[in-house]
Design a protein around this motif. Structure first.
Motif, mmCIF file in Angstrom:
data_model
loop_
_atom_site.group_PDB
_atom_site.id
_atom_site.type_symbol
_atom_site.label_atom_id
_atom_site.label_comp_id
_atom_site.label_asym_id
_atom_site.label_seq_id
_atom_site.Cartn_x
_atom_site.Cartn_y
_atom_site.Cartn_z
ATOM 1 N N MET A 191 0.829 -1.209 0.000
ATOM 2 C CA MET A 191 0.000 0.000 0.000
ATOM 3 C C MET A 191 0.861 1.256 0.000
ATOM 4 O O MET A 191 0.574 2.232 -0.708
ATOM 5 C CB MET A 191 -0.921 -0.005 1.220
ATOM 6 C CG MET A 191 -2.003 -1.056 1.182
ATOM 7 S SD MET A 191 -3.021 -0.998 2.672
ATOM 8 C CE MET A 191 -4.184 -2.311 2.319
ATOM 9 N N THR A 192 1.925 1.242 0.789
ATOM 10 C CA THR A 192 2.810 2.395 0.833
ATOM 11 C C THR A 192 3.468 2.638 -0.519
ATOM 12 O O THR A 192 3.575 3.780 -0.983
ATOM 13 C CB THR A 192 3.894 2.181 1.904
ATOM 14 O OG1 THR A 192 3.260 1.916 3.158
ATOM 15 C CG2 THR A 192 4.768 3.402 2.042
ATOM 16 N N ALA A 193 3.904 1.558 -1.170
ATOM 17 C CA ALA A 193 4.519 1.700 -2.497
ATOM 18 C C ALA A 193 3.510 2.226 -3.513
ATOM 19 O O ALA A 193 3.849 3.065 -4.365
ATOM 20 C CB ALA A 193 5.074 0.356 -2.946
ATOM 21 N N GLN A 194 2.279 1.747 -3.431
ATOM 22 C CA GLN A 194 1.251 2.219 -4.364
ATOM 23 C C GLN A 194 1.007 3.715 -4.205
ATOM 24 O O GLN A 194 0.952 4.459 -5.197
ATOM 25 C CB GLN A 194 -0.043 1.444 -4.132
ATOM 26 C CG GLN A 194 -1.187 1.875 -5.045
ATOM 27 C CD GLN A 194 -2.498 1.226 -4.671
ATOM 28 O OE1 GLN A 194 -2.631 0.652 -3.593
ATOM 29 N NE2 GLN A 194 -3.480 1.317 -5.542
ATOM 30 N N LEU A 195 0.853 4.169 -2.960
ATOM 31 C CA LEU A 195 0.625 5.596 -2.730
ATOM 32 C C LEU A 195 1.854 6.418 -3.110
ATOM 33 O O LEU A 195 1.728 7.541 -3.610
ATOM 34 C CB LEU A 195 0.261 5.823 -1.260
ATOM 35 C CG LEU A 195 -1.065 5.216 -0.795
ATOM 36 C CD1 LEU A 195 -1.265 5.445 0.691
ATOM 37 C CD2 LEU A 195 -2.233 5.799 -1.580
ATOM 38 N N GLY A 196 3.060 5.866 -2.888
ATOM 39 C CA GLY A 196 4.268 6.579 -3.268
ATOM 40 C C GLY A 196 4.373 6.769 -4.774
ATOM 41 O O GLY A 196 4.745 7.851 -5.255
ATOM 42 N N VAL A 197 4.029 5.735 -5.533
ATOM 43 C CA VAL A 197 4.049 5.850 -6.993
ATOM 44 C C VAL A 197 3.005 6.854 -7.467
ATOM 45 O O VAL A 197 3.253 7.657 -8.394
ATOM 46 C CB VAL A 197 3.822 4.468 -7.627
ATOM 47 C CG1 VAL A 197 3.611 4.587 -9.132
ATOM 48 C CG2 VAL A 197 4.997 3.551 -7.336
ATOM 49 N N MET A 198 1.838 6.846 -6.841
ATOM 50 C CA MET A 198 0.804 7.808 -7.214
ATOM 51 C C MET A 198 1.226 9.232 -6.896
ATOM 52 O O MET A 198 0.868 10.173 -7.624
ATOM 53 C CB MET A 198 -0.506 7.467 -6.489
ATOM 54 C CG MET A 198 -1.131 6.156 -6.906
ATOM 55 S SD MET A 198 -2.699 5.817 -6.082
ATOM 56 C CE MET A 198 -3.736 7.053 -6.840
ATOM 57 N N ARG A 199 2.002 9.417 -5.856
ATOM 58 C CA ARG A 199 2.510 10.738 -5.539
ATOM 59 C C ARG A 199 3.546 11.193 -6.569
ATOM 60 O O ARG A 199 3.536 12.341 -7.028
ATOM 61 C CB ARG A 199 3.124 10.741 -4.131
ATOM 62 C CG ARG A 199 3.894 12.003 -3.781
ATOM 63 C CD ARG A 199 2.985 13.209 -3.740
ATOM 64 N NE ARG A 199 2.132 13.175 -2.564
ATOM 65 C CZ ARG A 199 1.166 14.083 -2.321
ATOM 66 N NH1 ARG A 199 0.968 15.058 -3.187
ATOM 67 N NH2 ARG A 199 0.418 13.984 -1.246
#
Length: 226
Positions: free
Chosen positions: A134-142
């Motif tokens: 989840m953290t990686a997903q949100l980081g990529v979206m950022r």
């Protein structure tokens, strides 16, 4: 011939340096705590909004996160739970056999796994497996500015990104705890059968008396909170 250069002497640390490090750690902890409280507050506001406007529920996002958190975590949680049950039962059987208290292995396995080990194991597995994803997903979206695009379009980032993940975790964790605890008890019975010759019928018959049903509810509630 070039003269050998002397290595610089290591810097000496004083009590003030240690105090400064302690202060930095406390400030960092305070910053994380404030961010966590702000996240909970934002989640509570979004949940209140959804209760007033049920059509705004992001059901597709909740379903996708529920599949990622719950279904895809079942194999690894089953394997870890089964092995932990086998090891716990084996070590307990070695001690109980010494005192002739073979039947109490049901109490140890039932209370330890259903109330304590099951929720803790699942929480650690989900935090390591799904939390990082989840953290990686949100980081990529950022990085790709998708989060900024949502804000520009007037879409609530909390309703679309944060709340579906939290709701999926709250729904999936008790089910994973029940699944992992069942596989751990199965592994514990296999080890008890090999070591102490305890049959499955006796194990299942003695388990409800050794572990009151309230402990099952406590374990499931722990899973949701974790």
């Amino acid at each position: 011939r070039s003269a050998a250069r002397a290595l610089p002497a290591p810097a000496r640390t004083s009590a003030l340096d240690h105090l400064a490090l302690l202060g930095e750690g406390l400030l960092a902890f305070g910053s994380h705590l404030a961010g966590f409280i702000a996240l909970l507050g934002r989640f509570a506001l979004d949940l209140g909004h959804l209760l007033r406007h049920p059509r705004d529920w992001a059901l597709l996002e909740i379903s996708a996160n529920l599949y990622m958190v719950g279904v895809k975590a079942m194999p690894v949680s089953a394997l870890v739970g089964h092995l932990v049950g086998v090891v716990l039962s084996y070590l307990s059987a070695l001690q109980l056999r010494t005192f002739g208290a073979d039947a109490f292995i049901v109490n140890i396995l039932g209370m330890g796994i259903i109330r304590e080990l099951g929720p803790v194991l699942v929480s650690v597995l989900v935090a390591g497996r799904c939390g990082s994803a989840m953290t990686a997903q949100l980081g990529v979206m950022r990085v790709t500015e998708e989060i900024d695009a949502l804000a520009a379009m007037g879409v609530s980032r909390g309703l679309r990104l944060v709340l579906p993940k939290v709701v999926a975790l709250v729904l999936a964790m008790p089910l994973l705890v029940l699944w992992t605890s069942a596989l751990a008890l199965l592994g514990g019975w296999v080890s008890a059968w090999v070591e102490l010759d305890i049959g499955l019928h006796f194990f299942l018959q003695a388990l409800p008396g050794a572990v009151p049903v309230a402990n099952l509810y406590i374990g499931l509630a722990k899973g949701a909170v974790f």
